[in-house]
Design a protein around this motif. Structure first.
Motif, PDB file in Angstrom:
ATOM      1  N   UNK A  16       1.165  -0.888  -0.278  1.00 14.99           N
ATOM      2  CA  UNK A  16      -0.281  -0.021   0.338  1.00 14.99           C
ATOM      3  C   UNK A  16       0.729   0.631   0.071  1.00 14.99           C
ATOM      4  N   UNK A  17       0.837   2.271  -0.884  1.00 19.56           N
ATOM      5  CA  UNK A  17       1.750   3.315  -1.124  1.00 19.56           C
ATOM      6  C   UNK A  17       0.728   4.315  -0.597  1.00 19.56           C
ATOM      7  N   UNK A  21       0.464 -17.779   0.767  1.00 23.05           N
ATOM      8  CA  UNK A  21       0.432 -16.921   1.678  1.00 23.05           C
ATOM      9  C   UNK A  21       0.079 -15.994   1.120  1.00 23.05           C
ATOM     10  N   UNK A  22       0.331 -14.904   2.150  1.00 20.63           N
ATOM     11  CA  UNK A  22      -0.924 -13.341   1.702  1.00 20.63           C
ATOM     12  C   UNK A  22       0.152 -12.258   2.804  1.00 20.63           C
ATOM     13  N   UNK A  23       1.130 -11.596   2.302  1.00 20.64           N
ATOM     14  CA  UNK A  23       1.142 -10.519   2.805  1.00 20.64           C
ATOM     15  C   UNK A  23       0.904  -9.199   2.702  1.00 20.64           C
ATOM     16  N   UNK A  24       0.345  -7.977   3.172  1.00 21.53           N
ATOM     17  CA  UNK A  24       0.446  -6.737   2.730  1.00 21.53           C
ATOM     18  C   UNK A  24       0.937  -6.082   4.028  1.00 21.53           C
ATOM     19  N   UNK A  25       1.370  -5.001   3.557  1.00 23.58           N
ATOM     20  CA  UNK A  25       2.627  -3.928   4.707  1.00 23.58           C
ATOM     21  C   UNK A  25       2.995  -2.791   3.276  1.00 23.58           C
ATOM     22  N   UNK A  26       3.795  -2.986   3.515  1.00 23.77           N
ATOM     23  CA  UNK A  26       4.822  -1.944   2.661  1.00 23.77           C
ATOM     24  C   UNK A  26       7.048  -2.019   2.474  1.00 23.77           C
ATOM     25  N   UNK A  34      -5.685   3.866  -0.285  1.00 24.30           N
ATOM     26  CA  UNK A  34      -5.424   2.908  -0.738  1.00 24.30           C
ATOM     27  C   UNK A  34      -6.528   1.604   0.764  1.00 24.30           C
ATOM     28  N   UNK A  35      -6.846   0.949  -0.042  1.00 23.93           N
ATOM     29  CA  UNK A  35      -6.873  -0.675   0.237  1.00 23.93           C
ATOM     30  C   UNK A  35      -6.805  -1.516  -0.732  1.00 23.93           C
ATOM     31  N   UNK A  36      -6.559  -2.977   1.116  1.00 20.82           N
ATOM     32  CA  UNK A  36      -6.363  -3.763   0.209  1.00 20.82           C
ATOM     33  C   UNK A  36      -7.284  -5.078   0.800  1.00 20.82           C
ATOM     34  N   UNK A  37      -7.640  -5.873  -0.107  1.00 24.31           N
ATOM     35  CA  UNK A  37      -8.871  -6.610   0.307  1.00 24.31           C
ATOM     36  C   UNK A  37      -8.214  -8.042   0.037  1.00 24.31           C
ATOM     37  N   UNK A  38      -7.805  -9.552   0.837  1.00 27.03           N
ATOM     38  CA  UNK A  38      -7.080 -10.609   0.464  1.00 27.03           C
ATOM     39  C   UNK A  38      -8.113 -11.915   0.820  1.00 27.03           C
ATOM     40  N   UNK A  39      -8.051 -12.164  -0.132  1.00 31.42           N
ATOM     41  CA  UNK A  39      -8.900 -13.696   0.774  1.00 31.42           C
ATOM     42  C   UNK A  39      -8.489 -15.081  -0.254  1.00 31.42           C
TER      43      UNK A  39
END
Lengths: 254, 481, 422
Positions: free
Chosen positions: C337-338, C362-367, C342-347
């Protein structure tokens, strides 16, 4: 008195229809160290797996007499209880199960089979202390999960430590030297030598002669294409070291 | 569980009067069916104040307009809500005096668990509330806790003696409108446990509630409310069993936890409701809503070992409202034969620097279906929020299923979320390694499974951990052919 | 959104004249029935949880015409003289298309295909219920049938360019790709436009991979201001290899529905994607992969970089059926996410009914990694240069999977310029 521990006769086995062992004859007596050498793919590890009872191999003919019992008739755990120990080439990691818990379970299961009392906590700990000194196993490794996060050398030391704890009659060391540096090799070999007695026997499976500098065999067998093609004393190992396996191959081709 | 039939019997003999059970046993069970007058009957039975009756009636209205949810990965014949009795006090003496009537399967299980009277006595330092067929029947150590200002009693007692606390917090985390089963519970809950830890007090012993469905044709609808005031600490244990019955029994509980600033609540569950027989007949439907609210710098930690129930539908969750709050969820769920479990958690990050950890270990055997379903939501204001999730599944047979349904929703760019999941078969090389060391297959599986679940089992208080290990073993007995 | 309301907004579209084709009118008719049955996605549709399509139908749409001055230079890959087919405003533009004569390859409009081919259409897409795919069938504007004969291995990719040149255009296009045994090809599907215009493209691809065939798709979505519902349905038979790289760099609302049915043994499937939404763009990647037979391998890797007020979605599902033993299925999704809006949805989902499998996701969200950033700065890179470098590194795994070299180069440049503008 019968000095014989194991007597393998005409052992043939296959995996998924492919014949790997093509008739093995081997007799090991009390107090002896045998080495099996051979090039990659000759069936060395298959032999150890078959003796330990891994079920993916199908024995098609031959017999294995172990202390008067039909070894092939026993389940893997019964073989273990009867004193067959395999030091794995690739020791398996079991996350979350501590080394000591693992061994205590193993000892008690065997004692149950032999109608002995379970080992007391005190005796067990004393035994752990004594036997781990044999291979210089780091104290913290004993409480870590079985082989998890161990280095290659630590895993092999752990195998010998387990061997010391279970006091087997027949120890099969499958490529125990692979992945060991020279210091670790010395420590591991030293452990094996100290465990040797007139009542037990050791079968060392190896690709290189190097290990046999430390664990000196009474007999050396060359396994090639599923058969023992040559048997000799420890000098045979040296000869192999010098000439390589091609020499055997050529001789056989003639 | 940290309690046996024998103990129960003893406790009942001692405390029977104290709790004022009427001798007319029959009248303590409500007729089957659910309508407004049943709700009134329950409320009257419990001599409740008007506000609580109103609360129930409202909830009943809400429930009447709701439909049963179908999104979970489970299949079952829906309970016939009009065939259930919504209130049943235990027919104490007559039935419990006769241990032979306790189904032998359950007794065997208890024996296997090694829950002897002697062992129980040694388990001092655990205060126990015993809820049987929805009614709290025994609370021990009350006096000792009272000295510290800790309130630990049945929910009904709390309604009578501490109405201000109950009124303030009940429904504040799980409102009656939350979902179908929460609404049902709000309408008909008959008892449960209440616990309040005053400011700055660290509860010196584990508090424990033991739930049991005993009577046939009844549902269990208990409510648990734990309030940890500022800077306090409590570890709370919950265990459940039910006898073997051919019919499906409904258990729809609500658990609300409130951790005020700097407080910590550790909530552990060992759930061993009757799972149904090998053909999948009978067993408990376990539809439970559990949620905790974390204020600033507080921490709520859920640990659950789920081995029982025919169908489980349960998501112990944390709302991390205050800054720096921490939520944890550790779960082992075992399903065997025809059991179905859809379980997981929700971590709702609202405050800044909130952290959550999810460790879920599923084990499926037989023909069972085992699903992890979880939500991690990072709200806009949850700067620097962090989540780590690890969801592993272990498959024991080729006719079971293991599923993972994580939802990750992130609206903050400074947040970090990591989710990992693996699904694999129990390692054949691991089993062979154990066999070679003389460990039989059954023992090997138990070792490997316990090792696999260790991260979660380690979170349990000591006595519970040992018991949970044995439970895992029993649950998986004969699961690998 | 009611179906009636949707239909009203697209009532004036020109449709493919079914009478001119061998197409069984049943295709449209049965799609219509299905559509009536399942309706349009509403708030409760789990599959459309994060993507609301009602806004697409707030105004009426039309069918666009051919634009005589259309130039395609910036969208084609000049170094490759590959056969190119242009679909403008949902219709085949014969003037700009240049297919030539490639051995073993036939490309036909649905108007010109034989009965056997006609009967295939809809068979794969009907394996999963998607209202937009049914709408596509009932309101089909044009269709292309691509057929590669046995043992033909194409050296050049086939390039399909879908372009909208007018505003308010709604197009329903469909392709059917059939690769026979031991044949291989690369397919590029470019969805592009030359200015920001409010169009909707509802495109369906059906792909049939016979035994030992191999298909790679590079799917480029660069449709500023447009909405794009794009659904693929793939059927893989024994030992086939399927690869797709979904590269979404711009689009007002993009919904990719990628459905792979692995119905043969020893198959390999790679599903990769890169999505870089900015402003208030919304990019949704749905993948659904079913392992029906044993001994297969699948790997999925989706990376998202989400900027401004944009939303990025990844919903990946792997289903391993009973008896589909010895499956290895890996799924990975990483998002950055910059911006704080901003929004992320992961499934990422796994549904496993066989036991001898190795599956993971595996799922990652971050910087971006702060340590790496610092390391680069310590080596003298400016913060922005360091960030850009790290982002390029972040997407590299997907870029490296692109099979057509020129697309890879094109996209590497595109991404660098996209990321440097941040």
């Amino acid at each position: 008195m019968n000095k014989n521990i194991i007597n393998i006769k005409g052992l043939k086995c296959e995996i998924e229809g492919k014949e790997i062992l093509k008739g093995i004859d081997l007799q090991i007596n009390k107090g002896e160290i045998h080495a099996i050498m051979g090039p990659n793919g000759s069936g060395k590890s298959t032999l150890s797996s078959v003796l330990a009872g891994k079920d993916e191999y199908e024995v098609t003919s031959g017999s294995v007499d172990y202390l008067g019992k039909d070894l092939l008739d026993l389940s893997p755990e019964e073989r273990s209880w009867e004193g067959v120990f395999l030091a794995f080439q690739y020791p398996v990691e079991i996350p979350g199960v501590s080394n000591v818990n693992f061994l205590r379970t193993a000892l008690n299961e065997r004692n149950k089979y032999k109608r002995l009392d379970p080992v007391s906590a005190k005796n067990f700990l004393a035994m752990v202390k004594e036997k781990s000194a044999l291979v210089g196993l780091d104290n913290k490794l004993k409480n870590r999960s079985v082989n998890e996060g161990f280095s290659g050398g630590e895993k092999k030391r752990n195998e010998i430590f387990q061997m010391a704890m279970l006091e087997p009659t027949l120890s099969i060391l499958d490529e125990t030297d692979s992945g060991l540096d020279i210091d670790a090799l010395r420590i591991v070999s030293n452990g094996v030598n100290q465990l040797k007695s007139n009542e037990n026997a050791t079968l060392v499976i190896t690709h290189y002669q190097r290990l046999l500098d430390y664990i000196v065999p009474d007999f050396v067998h060359v396994l090639y294409d599923g058969k023992i093609v040559r048997t000799g004393g420890k000098e045979l190992a040296l000869e192999l070291e010098e000439k390589g396996y091609d020499w055997i191959k050529e001789e056989l081709a003639v | 569980m940290a309690y046996t039939e024998g103990d129960l019997k003893k406790d009942l003999e001692n405390k029977e009067y104290e709790f004022g059970f009427v001798t007319d046993i029959e009248s303590d069970k409500a007729p089957n069916g659910l309508n407004e007058s049943i709700v009134r009957f329950i409320s009257e039975k419990k001599n409740e104040p008007d506000w609580l009756l109103d609360y129930r009636l409202k909830a009943f209205k809400i429930w009447s307009n709701m439909i049963e949810p179908e999104w979970a990965h489970v299949k079952y014949e829906k309970p016939k809500f009009q065939d259930i009795s919504y209130y049943s006090a235990p027919k104490q003496k007559k039935e419990l005096a006769n241990l032979d009537e306790v189904d032998p399967e359950l007794r065997k299980t208890m024996d296997k668990l090694g829950i002897s009277m002697e062992e129980q006595k040694r388990l001092s330092g655990v205060a126990v509330d015993f809820v049987m067929d929805s009614v709290s029947v025994a609370t021990s150590f009350k006096e000792k806790l009272g000295e510290l200002g800790i309130i630990f009693c049945s929910f009904s007692e709390a309604v009578q003696n501490h109405p201000e606390l109950v009124k303030k917090y009940m429904g504040s985390v799980v409102p009656a409108t939350d979902n179908f089963y929460a609404a049902l519970n709000a309408a008909v809950f008959s008892d449960g446990s209440f616990c309040y830890i005053p400011k700055g007090v660290s509860c010196p012993m584990e508090l424990s509630t033991y739930f049991r469905i005993n009577d046939s044709g009844t549902g269990q609808f208990e409510r648990t409310l734990v309030v940890a005031d500022k800077g306090s600490y409590v570890s709370y244990l919950e265990g459940c069993t039910a006898p073997q019955r051919d019919e499906n029994q409904l258990h729809a509980a609500v658990v609300e936890l409130i951790a005020l600033d700097d407080a910590e609540i550790k909530y552990s569950t060992v759930q061993n409701w009757y799972p149904g027989d090998k053909q999948g007949k009978g067993g408990v439907f376990n539809f439970v809503t559990k949620r905790g609210l974390c204020h600033e710098r507080s921490k709520i930690s859920w640990t659950q070992v789920e081995t029982g129930s025919a169908v489980t539908w349960k998501y112990p969750s944390c709302i991390l409202k205050g800054d720096n709050a921490v939520g944890e969820f550790y779960s082992v769920a075992v399903t065997n034969n025809h059991q179905q479990a859809d379980t997981g958690t929700k971590m709702i990050h609202i405050g800044k620097n909130t952290k959550s950890t999810i460790i879920s270990k599923g084990i499926s055997a037989g023909f069972s279906q085992n699903s992890y379903r979880g939500l991690v939501r990072i709200g806009k204001g949850a700067d620097k929020a962090r989540n780590f999730s690890q969801c592993d599944s272990l498959l024991m047979t080729d006719r079971c299923g293991a599923h993972t349904f994580p939802y990750i929703e992130c609206e903050n760019s400074t947040a970090q979320i990591e989710h990992e999941a693996t699904t694999s078969k129990i390692g054949e090389d691991q089993i062979f390694y154990c066999l070679q060391r003389g460990i039989s297959e059954e023992k090997a599986i138990s070792l490997i499974v316990n090792g696999y679940a260790k991260e979660v089992l380690n979170q349990l208080p000591m006595e519970f951990a040992v018991e949970a290990q044995k439970l895992l073993e029993i649950s998986l007995e004969g699961s690998v052919g | 959104m009611s179906l009636m309301a949707v239909k009203k907004q697209i009532a004036s579209l020109d449709l493919l004249d079914l009478k001119k084709t061998n197409l069984i009118p049943d295709l449209a008719k049965s799609a219509e029935v299905k559509l009536n049955e399942i309706g349009f996605p509403n708030r409760k549709s789990e599959d459309w949880k994060y993507t609301k399509t009602a806004q697409l139908f707030k105004k009426p749409y039309k069918t666009g015409k051919e634009n005589p001055n259309l130039k395609l230079d910036e969208f084609s890959f000049p170094k490759m003289k590959c056969p190119t087919l242009v679909i403008e405003n949902g219709s085949i533009n014969a003037h700009l298309s240049c297919v030539g004569d490639v051995q073993g390859l036939s490309i036909n409009s649905f108007v010109d295909i034989n009965k056997e081919q006609v009967e295939k259409i809809g068979n794969i897409s009907n394996k999963k219920e998607n209202p937009f795919s049914f709408l596509n069938a009932s309101h089909l504007q044009s269709g292309i049938y691509i057929h590669l004969k046995k043992k033909n291995v194409l050296t050049q990719p086939l390039h399909l360019i879908f372009i909208n040149t007018e505003s308010q255009v709604f197009s329903n296009t469909r392709i059917y790709v059939h690769l026979e045994e031991f044949s291989e090809m690369n397919l590029i599907q470019s969805f592009v436009n030359n200015n920001d215009q409010d169009c909707v493209t509802n495109h369906v691809s059906e792909i049939e991979l016979a035994e030992n065939s191999q298909l790679s798709i590079e799917k480029i979505q660069n449709v500023l201001g447009e909405s794009h519902i794009c659904s693929e349905y793939i059927r893989q038979l024994n030992s086939s290899v399927f690869r797709i790289n979904t590269l979404s760099s711009a689009g007002k609302l993009i919904r990719n529905g990628l459905n792979v049915f692995v119905e043969g043994e020893n198959c390999t499937s790679y599903l990769n994607g890169l999505f870089i939404p900015s402003d208030d763009e919304h990019i949704d990647n749905h993948t659904h992969l079913e392992h029906i037979k044993p001994n297969c391998f699948s790997s999925e890797c989706y990376k998202g970089i989400i900027n401004d007020k944009a939303t990025g979605i990844f919903n990946g599902k792997v289903v391993v059926h009973e008896d589909a033993q010895k499956i290895m299925a890996y799924q990975q999704n990483n998002n950055i996410l910059l911006s704080n809006e901003a929004v992320v949805n992961a499934k990422p989902e796994l549904e496993i009914y066989a036991d001898d499998v190795k599956c993971s996701h595996g799922s990652t969200t971050g910087q971006l990694d702060e340590d790496a950033l610092f390391y680069l700065q310590a080596r003298g890179l400016s913060k922005s240069a360091a960030l850009q470098l790290l982002m390029v590194g972040f997407v590299d795994e997907v870029l490296q999977g692109i099979q057509v070299e020129e697309v890879k180069n094109f996209y590497s440049n595109k991404i660098e310029s996209l990321l440097s503008s941040n």
